[in-house]
Design a protein around this motif. Structure first.
Motif, PDB file in Angstrom:
ATOM      1  N   GLU A  91     -16.324-159.463 -37.524  1.00 23.20           N
ATOM      2  CA  GLU A  91     -15.634-160.620 -36.932  1.00 23.20           C
ATOM      3  C   GLU A  91     -15.357-160.370 -35.458  1.00 23.20           C
ATOM      4  OE1 GLU A  91     -12.141-161.897 -38.975  1.00 23.20           O
ATOM      5  OE2 GLU A  91     -13.090-161.771 -40.946  1.00 23.20           O
ATOM      6  N   ALA A  92     -14.953-159.140 -35.137  1.00 27.00           N
ATOM      7  CA  ALA A  92     -14.674-158.802 -33.746  1.00 27.00           C
ATOM      8  C   ALA A  92     -15.935-158.915 -32.894  1.00 27.00           C
ATOM      9  CB  ALA A  92     -14.099-157.392 -33.657  1.00 27.00           C
ATOM     10  N   LEU A  93     -17.041-158.406 -33.406  1.00 25.42           N
ATOM     11  CA  LEU A  93     -18.306-158.490 -32.677  1.00 25.42           C
ATOM     12  C   LEU A  93     -18.730-159.946 -32.513  1.00 25.42           C
ATOM     13  CD1 LEU A  93     -20.212-155.536 -34.384  1.00 25.42           C
ATOM     14  CD2 LEU A  93     -19.306-155.581 -32.057  1.00 25.42           C
ATOM     15  N   ASP A  94     -18.558-160.732 -33.574  1.00 23.66           N
ATOM     16  CA  ASP A  94     -18.929-162.150 -33.507  1.00 23.66           C
ATOM     17  C   ASP A  94     -18.049-162.897 -32.508  1.00 23.66           C
ATOM     18  OD1 ASP A  94     -20.840-161.684 -35.427  1.00 23.66           O
ATOM     19  OD2 ASP A  94     -19.638-162.458 -37.093  1.00 23.66           O
ATOM     20  N   ALA A  95     -16.814-162.419 -32.333  1.00 17.96           N
ATOM     21  CA  ALA A  95     -15.891-163.070 -31.397  1.00 17.96           C
ATOM     22  C   ALA A  95     -16.149-162.672 -29.945  1.00 17.96           C
ATOM     23  CB  ALA A  95     -14.446-162.741 -31.773  1.00 17.96           C
ATOM     24  N   GLY A  96     -17.064-161.735 -29.750  1.00 22.65           N
ATOM     25  CA  GLY A  96     -17.415-161.342 -28.390  1.00 22.65           C
ATOM     26  C   GLY A  96     -16.997-159.954 -27.982  1.00 22.65           C
ATOM     27  N   ALA A  97     -16.459-159.163 -28.925  1.00 22.88           N
ATOM     28  CA  ALA A  97     -16.070-157.788 -28.596  1.00 22.88           C
ATOM     29  C   ALA A  97     -17.296-156.980 -28.188  1.00 22.88           C
ATOM     30  CB  ALA A  97     -15.393-157.122 -29.794  1.00 22.88           C
ATOM     31  N   ALA A  98     -17.075-156.036 -27.275  1.00 25.27           N
ATOM     32  CA  ALA A  98     -18.178-155.176 -26.831  1.00 25.27           C
ATOM     33  C   ALA A  98     -18.542-154.154 -27.894  1.00 25.27           C
ATOM     34  CB  ALA A  98     -17.800-154.461 -25.544  1.00 25.27           C
ATOM     35  N   GLY A  99     -17.618-153.913 -28.838  1.00 20.63           N
ATOM     36  CA  GLY A  99     -17.915-152.950 -29.878  1.00 20.63           C
ATOM     37  C   GLY A  99     -16.718-152.696 -30.765  1.00 20.63           C
ATOM     38  N   PHE A 100     -16.940-151.842 -31.739  1.00 21.94           N
ATOM     39  CA  PHE A 100     -15.889-151.456 -32.672  1.00 21.94           C
ATOM     40  C   PHE A 100     -15.952-149.948 -32.857  1.00 21.94           C
ATOM     41  CE2 PHE A 100     -14.206-150.405 -36.808  1.00 21.94           C
ATOM     42  CZ  PHE A 100     -13.001-151.089 -36.814  1.00 21.94           C
ATOM     43  N   LEU A 101     -14.827-149.259 -32.611  1.00 23.96           N
ATOM     44  CA  LEU A 101     -14.793-147.796 -32.661  1.00 23.96           C
ATOM     45  C   LEU A 101     -13.828-147.309 -33.735  1.00 23.96           C
ATOM     46  CD1 LEU A 101     -14.386-147.176 -28.822  1.00 23.96           C
ATOM     47  CD2 LEU A 101     -16.519-147.114 -30.117  1.00 23.96           C
ATOM     48  N   PRO A 102     -14.310-146.655 -34.783  1.00 24.22           N
ATOM     49  CA  PRO A 102     -13.392-146.002 -35.725  1.00 24.22           C
ATOM     50  C   PRO A 102     -12.714-144.834 -35.017  1.00 24.22           C
ATOM     51  CG  PRO A 102     -15.604-146.224 -36.646  1.00 24.22           C
ATOM     52  CD  PRO A 102     -15.715-146.514 -35.194  1.00 24.22           C
ATOM     53  N   LYS A 103     -11.471-144.543 -35.373  1.00 21.24           N
ATOM     54  CA  LYS A 103     -10.767-143.431 -34.730  1.00 21.24           C
ATOM     55  C   LYS A 103     -11.277-142.076 -35.206  1.00 21.24           C
ATOM     56  CE  LYS A 103      -6.545-145.888 -33.514  1.00 21.24           C
ATOM     57  NZ  LYS A 103      -5.073-145.960 -33.603  1.00 21.24           N
ATOM     58  N   THR A 104     -12.194-142.092 -36.166  1.00 14.66           N
ATOM     59  CA  THR A 104     -12.808-140.854 -36.652  1.00 14.66           C
ATOM     60  C   THR A 104     -14.058-140.490 -35.849  1.00 14.66           C
ATOM     61  OG1 THR A 104     -14.026-142.158 -38.292  1.00 14.66           O
ATOM     62  CG2 THR A 104     -11.955-141.162 -39.001  1.00 14.66           C
ATOM     63  N   LEU A 105     -14.382-141.292 -34.843  1.00 15.96           N
ATOM     64  CA  LEU A 105     -15.591-141.052 -34.054  1.00 15.96           C
ATOM     65  C   LEU A 105     -15.517-139.690 -33.366  1.00 15.96           C
ATOM     66  CD1 LEU A 105     -17.916-143.099 -33.759  1.00 15.96           C
ATOM     67  CD2 LEU A 105     -17.000-143.687 -31.515  1.00 15.96           C
ATOM     68  N   SER A 106     -16.632-138.965 -33.344  1.00  8.39           N
ATOM     69  CA  SER A 106     -16.663-137.656 -32.700  1.00  8.39           C
ATOM     70  C   SER A 106     -16.548-137.805 -31.188  1.00  8.39           C
ATOM     71  CB  SER A 106     -17.966-136.930 -33.036  1.00  8.39           C
ATOM     72  OG  SER A 106     -19.072-137.568 -32.414  1.00  8.39           O
ATOM     73  N   ALA A 107     -16.210-136.705 -30.520  1.00  3.88           N
ATOM     74  CA  ALA A 107     -16.040-136.729 -29.068  1.00  3.88           C
ATOM     75  C   ALA A 107     -17.318-137.184 -28.367  1.00  3.88           C
ATOM     76  CB  ALA A 107     -15.626-135.348 -28.574  1.00  3.88           C
ATOM     77  N   LYS A 108     -18.447-136.640 -28.769  1.00  5.68           N
ATOM     78  CA  LYS A 108     -19.721-136.998 -28.135  1.00  5.68           C
ATOM     79  C   LYS A 108     -20.052-138.460 -28.380  1.00  5.68           C
ATOM     80  CE  LYS A 108     -24.575-135.654 -27.807  1.00  5.68           C
ATOM     81  NZ  LYS A 108     -25.623-134.726 -28.282  1.00  5.68           N
ATOM     82  N   SER A 109     -19.826-138.916 -29.619  1.00  2.00           N
ATOM     83  CA  SER A 109     -20.121-140.311 -29.945  1.00  2.00           C
ATOM     84  C   SER A 109     -19.210-141.256 -29.174  1.00  2.00           C
ATOM     85  CB  SER A 109     -19.957-140.549 -31.452  1.00  2.00           C
ATOM     86  OG  SER A 109     -20.907-139.816 -32.183  1.00  2.00           O
ATOM     87  N   LEU A 110     -17.948-140.863 -28.993  1.00  2.00           N
ATOM     88  CA  LEU A 110     -17.014-141.689 -28.235  1.00  2.00           C
ATOM     89  C   LEU A 110     -17.488-141.866 -26.805  1.00  2.00           C
ATOM     90  CD1 LEU A 110     -14.302-143.145 -27.782  1.00  2.00           C
ATOM     91  CD2 LEU A 110     -13.284-140.892 -27.333  1.00  2.00           C
ATOM     92  N   THR A 111     -17.863-140.780 -26.182  1.00  2.00           N
ATOM     93  CA  THR A 111     -18.324-140.837 -24.793  1.00  2.00           C
ATOM     94  C   THR A 111     -19.580-141.678 -24.668  1.00  2.00           C
ATOM     95  OG1 THR A 111     -17.395-138.645 -24.366  1.00  2.00           O
ATOM     96  CG2 THR A 111     -19.021-139.464 -22.808  1.00  2.00           C
ATOM     97  N   ASN A 112     -20.534-141.443 -25.568  1.00  2.00           N
ATOM     98  CA  ASN A 112     -21.777-142.215 -25.541  1.00  2.00           C
ATOM     99  C   ASN A 112     -21.504-143.698 -25.768  1.00  2.00           C
ATOM    100  OD1 ASN A 112     -23.339-139.966 -25.062  1.00  2.00           O
ATOM    101  ND2 ASN A 112     -23.894-139.664 -27.195  1.00  2.00           N
TER     102      ASN A 112
END
Length: 204
Positions: A91-112
């Motif tokens: 829903e967030a993506l459909d509303a125009g969000a640039a993305g969705f980030l789980p707080k479990t994302l790794s450091a490298k994945s977050l930066t990328n």
């Protein structure tokens, strides 16, 4: 790259700021709620990316996202959460969000992911984008984005990530994330299998 992160947990703000600012050229500002984020957007110079906690005070679901998008103009605005469901992410993506980030994302994945979204692309982990397979055993009902079709076409031509990035005039890390998403959507273990599935199903 200037990033604004808004979350009502100081620990999350400190951790994300530290991870992102390890990268050269990244400057992070923070806010503790939606009101603070909106004030910062109004008072400070342009940001390249805004990341909002889905559950912090003032958000009211996707209403907070919409307010931040309006306040930020053409600045990409993403949501992050540790509990939101896949449907909320979509829903967030459909509303125009640039993305969705789980707080479990790794450091490298977050930066990328941050660089990916700041460049104008959309990001969400494969598990939030992949739908269940069709009852007849098909590869799934989800659709590839136009950019994913372009990347998949390059993969099918045997091009490397670097070569595809050059053709599409984007960063190589952007292509790596698209390939990962493609493999997840197609149920492929790697890029070679993704190309085989694409040819067999007529996607390219």
């Amino acid at each position: 790259m200037r990033v604004l992160i808004a979350d009502d947990h100081d620990l999350v703000l400190d951790m994300m700021s530290m991870l992102l600012e390890k990268e050269a050229g990244v400057d992070v500002s923070t806010a503790g709620d939606l009101s603070g984020a909106l004030d910062t957007l109004a008072q400070e110079a342009r940001f390249d990316l805004v990341i909002l906690d889905f559950n912090m005070p003032g958000m009211s679901g996707l209403e907070g996202l919409k307010k931040a998008m309006q306040a930020g103009g053409d600045t990409p605005v993403a949501l992050m959460s540790g509990v939101a469901t896949r449907s909320v992410a979509q829903e967030a993506l459909d509303a125009g969000a640039a993305g969705f980030l789980p707080k479990t994302l790794s450091a490298k994945s977050l930066t990328n992911a941050a660089r990916f979204m700041a460049s104008g692309e959309k990001y969400a982990p494969v598990e939030f984008l992949t739908l269940d397979e069709d009852a007849d055993g098909g590869i799934g009902t989800q659709k590839l984005t136009p950019r994913e079709h372009q990347v998949l076409a390059g993969v099918c031509r045997g091009l490397s990530n670097k070569e595809i990035a050059y053709e599409l005039d984007v960063q190589e890390v952007t292509i790596k994330l698209h390939v990962k998403t493609l493999c997840g959507k197609l149920g492929a273990r790697n890029r070679t299998q993704a190309a085989m599935i694409a040819r067999d199903t007529g996607l390219v």
